[in-house]
Enzyme design. Structure first.
Site, PDB file in Angstrom:
ATOM      1  N   TYR A 143       0.844  -1.188   0.000  1.00 24.75           N
ATOM      2  CA  TYR A 143       0.000   0.000   0.000  1.00 24.75           C
ATOM      3  C   TYR A 143       0.879   1.236   0.000  1.00 24.75           C
ATOM      4  O   TYR A 143       1.797   1.354   0.817  1.00 24.75           O
ATOM      5  CB  TYR A 143      -0.912   0.015   1.238  1.00 24.75           C
ATOM      6  N   ASP A 238       8.934   2.549   0.813  1.00 28.05           N
ATOM      7  CA  ASP A 238       7.816   3.181   1.500  1.00 28.05           C
ATOM      8  C   ASP A 238       7.919   2.802   2.976  1.00 28.05           C
ATOM      9  O   ASP A 238       7.538   1.712   3.383  1.00 28.05           O
ATOM     10  CB  ASP A 238       6.491   2.711   0.898  1.00 28.05           C
ATOM     11  N   LYS A 266       3.152   8.900   9.178  1.00 30.87           N
ATOM     12  CA  LYS A 266       2.755   8.377  10.487  1.00 30.87           C
ATOM     13  C   LYS A 266       3.662   8.900  11.615  1.00 30.87           C
ATOM     14  O   LYS A 266       3.487  10.050  12.001  1.00 30.87           O
ATOM     15  CB  LYS A 266       2.646   6.856  10.412  1.00 30.87           C
TER      16      LYS A 266
HETATM   17  C1  PLP Z   1      -0.584   4.564   5.790  1.00 29.93           C
HETATM   18  C2  PLP Z   1       0.298   4.254   4.634  1.00 29.93           C
HETATM   19  C3  PLP Z   1       0.410   5.108   3.518  1.00 29.93           C
HETATM   20  C4  PLP Z   1      -0.522   6.279   3.297  1.00 29.93           C
HETATM   21  O1  PLP Z   1      -0.380   7.274   4.239  1.00 29.93           O
HETATM   22  P1  PLP Z   1      -1.634   8.284   4.475  1.00 29.93           P
HETATM   23  O2  PLP Z   1      -1.069   9.307   5.387  1.00 29.93           O
HETATM   24  O3  PLP Z   1      -2.731   7.458   5.042  1.00 29.93           O
HETATM   25  O4  PLP Z   1      -1.979   8.840   3.133  1.00 29.93           O
HETATM   26  C5  PLP Z   1       1.376   4.845   2.565  1.00 29.93           C
HETATM   27  N1  PLP Z   1       2.190   3.770   2.677  1.00 29.93           N
HETATM   28  C6  PLP Z   1       2.091   2.909   3.707  1.00 29.93           C
HETATM   29  C7  PLP Z   1       3.047   1.771   3.792  1.00 29.93           C
HETATM   30  C8  PLP Z   1       1.123   3.117   4.705  1.00 29.93           C
HETATM   31  O5  PLP Z   1       0.993   2.218   5.696  1.00 29.93           O
END
Ligand code: PLP
Length: 415
Positions: A143, A238, A266
């Site tokens: 994701y 990521d 985060k």
């Molecule tokens: C949460 C998440 C995102 C997206 O971040 P948002 O602040 O919710 O847009 C992207 N990559 C990973 C791995 C995530 O867990």
């Protein structure tokens, strides 16, 4: 009527599905009416109905010191008194950038944005500009936020072009996204063979956190690095979940593999809306106004968010923080291990209902997990409302909360 039932009714009237992000609806664990948060302190979340829950979700990862951490609150309060946004650079933006550059091995320059989605989207544009290529390789179940190019599913057959994972995403956009299975280096190599000339970047969660917690198999990240080096593609980690969680320098430090670009979110905003992407100066300096790649944001580097982020990141310089996180996470892992398959890297873990290892996106026992979730919630323990998510131990989770959780899981299995 319960207060939450009233809120649920009102929410659904004016907000699509009653929530501002789909997973909050708790549908995948068979819950009709999701919880409504009133306040939190440390490891605990209190609902509007006055229930006090041990919270392993922690807003999906940002809260390394738990809810309403006093130091973070002080920093935010004091920043707010000077004004909440200027649209001009503040010293704290520089300080936060310096903190990130000092901590994350691959990052020489960094740009601050407001969400992980925005950071991933911008990093892809930058990678495309830098390489003058258009395709991107990602992994099924990985994701990277909800920008169009990442909302692609694997087409039929190996290394075929992606198909849209949501209505509204043009197939012309996902046609440039190649999707292969996580931890399958042969599939990645085949995709490189087929698209090498036009692969701008590989986007990967160095520890997958959105198919449940799935660590990289030994050699997987190294092999991606080698494939990128051979073809001139950029390797993009990521680290929105793993950054400052599996170690101060993230997964790249823990596994010793250096990406070209890194996406953070985060934790980096200390619980306020802030994310970032960074990497080698040579690549980052292509961003406007230094370079020609457009990227912008009215609230980017927001004074409250940088204050919260700095308050957290500065405390993470102390190695004792990660030793303690590791100890608590290991205690939870050991306690849960008899009841399923636990996969953990640092302070992120998933209890899978099956017994076999999970190494890629696969169908999981969501019904079994839903039953466990409801059992735990009834006993005051709030775990991720999806088998495909992680539990996030924080420095606010003490042995009492850990042991209560283990006991409640044990009661479920022995019921
Ligand atoms: C949460 C998440 C995102 C997206 O971040 P948002 O602040 O919710 O847009 C992207 N990559 C990973 C791995 C995530 O867990």
């Amino acid at each position: 009527m319960k207060q939450s039932s009233d809120l649920w009714h009102r929410a659904r009237t004016v907000i699509p599905g009653g929530v501002n992000s789909p997973v909050r609806a708790m549908r995948s664990v068979g819950i009709e009416e999701p919880l409504f948060a009133a306040r939190g302190d440390g490891a605990y979340l209190e609902t509007v109905d006055g229930r006090r829950l041990v919270d392993w979700v922690q807003s999906w990862g940002p809260l390394l010191f738990g809810h309403a951490d006093p130091e973070t609150l002080d920093a935010v309060r004091s920043a707010a008194a000077d004004g909440t946004t200027f649209g001009a650079t503040t010293e704290r933006e520089i300080e936060l950038a310096e903190e990130i550059v000092a901590a994350v091995p691959s990052v020489e320059q960094v740009r601050l944005v407001s969400s992980g989605t925005e950071a991933a989207m911008s990093a892809l544009r930058l990678a495309r500009a830098f390489t003058s290529r258009s395709r991107v390789l990602k992994f099924a179940g990985g994701y990277h936020g909800h920008a169009d190019p990442f909302l692609a599913e694997a087409g039929s057959g190996l290394a075929t072009l992606g198909i849209p994972a949501s209505p509204g995403v043009p197939s012309s956009v996902t046609a440039d996204t190649v999707v292969v299975a996580y931890n399958e280096i042969d599939q990645a190599a085949a995709a490189f063979e087929r698209h090498s000339e036009d692969l701008a970047a590989v986007f990967v969660e160095p520890v997958a956190g959105n198919m449940g917690c799935v660590p990289p198999e030994p050699g997987f990240l190294e092999a991606l690095r080698a494939l990128c080096d051979a073809s001139g593609s950029l390797l993009v980690f990521d680290e929105v979940i793993t950054g400052f969680r599996v170690g101060r320098g993230g997964a790249q430090e823990r596994f010793g593999v250096t990406p070209d670009l890194t996406i953070l979110g985060k934790i980096v905003g200390g619980g306020l809306p802030l994310a970032a992407f960074g990497g080698r100066r040579e690549v980052m300096s292509r961003l406007a106004p230094a370079g020609d790649v457009y990227q912008a944001g009215t609230l980017s580097g927001n004074p409250l968010a940088t204050a919260a982020g700095l308050s957290v990141l500065r405390r993470l310089r102390d190695p004792a923080v990660y030793e303690e996180l590791e100890r608590r996470s290991a205690r939870l892992e050991a306690g849960l291990a008899p009841f399923g398959r636990v996969q953990r890297v640092g302070a992120m873990l998933t209890l899978f209902m099956g017994s076999g290892p999970v190494v890629r996106m696969q169908e999981l026992d969501t019904e079994g997990y839903a039953a466990l979730f409801r059992h735990l919630l009834a006993r005051g323990i709030y775990v991720a409302p999806s088998q495909y998510e992680c539990l996030f131990p924080s420095l606010a989770h003490g042995d009492a909360e850990i042991d209560a959780t283990i006991e409640a899981v044990s009661a479920f299995v022995g019921r």
